[in-house]
Design a protein around this motif. Sequence first.
Motif, PDB file in Angstrom:
ATOM      1  N   GLU A 114      -3.340   2.770   1.941  1.00 23.74           N
ATOM      2  CA  GLU A 114      -2.367   3.648   1.292  1.00 23.74           C
ATOM      3  C   GLU A 114      -1.065   2.912   1.006  1.00 23.74           C
ATOM      4  O   GLU A 114      -0.594   2.117   1.819  1.00 23.74           O
ATOM      5  N   ASP A 115      -0.498   3.228  -0.132  1.00 24.97           N
ATOM      6  CA  ASP A 115       0.763   2.620  -0.543  1.00 24.97           C
ATOM      7  C   ASP A 115       1.872   3.013   0.428  1.00 24.97           C
ATOM      8  O   ASP A 115       1.956   4.150   0.870  1.00 24.97           O
ATOM      9  N   ASP A 116       2.705   2.046   0.786  1.00 19.47           N
ATOM     10  CA  ASP A 116       3.854   2.259   1.660  1.00 19.47           C
ATOM     11  C   ASP A 116       5.078   1.715   0.944  1.00 19.47           C
ATOM     12  O   ASP A 116       5.260   0.504   0.866  1.00 19.47           O
ATOM     13  N   PRO A 117       5.915   2.601   0.405  1.00 14.66           N
ATOM     14  CA  PRO A 117       7.076   2.151  -0.362  1.00 14.66           C
ATOM     15  C   PRO A 117       8.030   1.256   0.430  1.00 14.66           C
ATOM     16  O   PRO A 117       8.754   0.456  -0.151  1.00 14.66           O
ATOM     17  N   GLY A 121       4.070  -1.842  -1.346  1.00 13.84           N
ATOM     18  CA  GLY A 121       2.635  -2.069  -1.452  1.00 13.84           C
ATOM     19  C   GLY A 121       1.898  -1.417  -0.304  1.00 13.84           C
ATOM     20  O   GLY A 121       2.381  -0.465   0.300  1.00 13.84           O
ATOM     21  N   THR A 122       0.735  -1.939  -0.001  1.00 12.65           N
ATOM     22  CA  THR A 122      -0.077  -1.410   1.090  1.00 12.65           C
ATOM     23  C   THR A 122      -0.046  -2.387   2.267  1.00 12.65           C
ATOM     24  O   THR A 122       0.218  -3.583   2.080  1.00 12.65           O
ATOM     25  N   PRO A 123      -0.344  -1.901   3.463  1.00 12.28           N
ATOM     26  CA  PRO A 123      -0.412  -2.814   4.606  1.00 12.28           C
ATOM     27  C   PRO A 123      -1.428  -3.952   4.406  1.00 12.28           C
ATOM     28  O   PRO A 123      -1.151  -5.090   4.787  1.00 12.28           O
ATOM     29  N   ILE A 124      -2.562  -3.672   3.774  1.00 13.77           N
ATOM     30  CA  ILE A 124      -3.545  -4.743   3.586  1.00 13.77           C
ATOM     31  C   ILE A 124      -3.013  -5.781   2.602  1.00 13.77           C
ATOM     32  O   ILE A 124      -3.258  -6.980   2.773  1.00 13.77           O
ATOM     33  N   GLU A 125      -2.249  -5.359   1.598  1.00 16.25           N
ATOM     34  CA  GLU A 125      -1.636  -6.328   0.685  1.00 16.25           C
ATOM     35  C   GLU A 125      -0.637  -7.196   1.436  1.00 16.25           C
ATOM     36  O   GLU A 125      -0.525  -8.394   1.164  1.00 16.25           O
ATOM     37  N   ALA A 126       0.081  -6.601   2.374  1.00 16.62           N
ATOM     38  CA  ALA A 126       1.036  -7.368   3.179  1.00 16.62           C
ATOM     39  C   ALA A 126       0.303  -8.394   4.040  1.00 16.62           C
ATOM     40  O   ALA A 126       0.732  -9.548   4.147  1.00 16.62           O
ATOM     41  N   LEU A 127      -0.820  -7.994   4.639  1.00 10.53           N
ATOM     42  CA  LEU A 127      -1.613  -8.951   5.419  1.00 10.53           C
ATOM     43  C   LEU A 127      -2.098 -10.086   4.529  1.00 10.53           C
ATOM     44  O   LEU A 127      -2.057 -11.250   4.915  1.00 10.53           O
TER      45      LEU A 127
END
Length: 121
Positions: free
Chosen positions: A91-94, A98-104
């Motif tokens: 899920e997107d986190d403003p 982005g999303t937590p997986i994108e951050a990883l």
Amino acid sequence: MSERPVAPAIAGDDLKALSIPEVAQRLGVPVSRVQQLVRDGHLLAIRRDGALAVPEEFLGDETVVKGLAGTVTVLRDGGYDDEEIARWLLEDDPSLPGTPIEALRSNRGREIKRRAQAMAL
């Protein structure tokens, strides 16, 4: 495969997910190894049309995304089930953005682990 629960169909049709055999081919490992990764919590699987599938975002070129297993472990230890974990990762986190997986995937694992630890308290 074991009795380890998997996340049900949680994502829309726009989520690219790979079957277990496709994941095995991409990682260059046997299907049984992918099943073990899911069973041991190193990889999360979702249900897609009744079959197990792994969101493509959980995979790098030839490996599981760095930090995914640790994040899953922290959240499971905090009482979250696989559906909640997969939903949170996707899920997107403003505040990231982005999303937590994108951050990883972009080497911001410390921030995600810190957030996961805070959620698990």
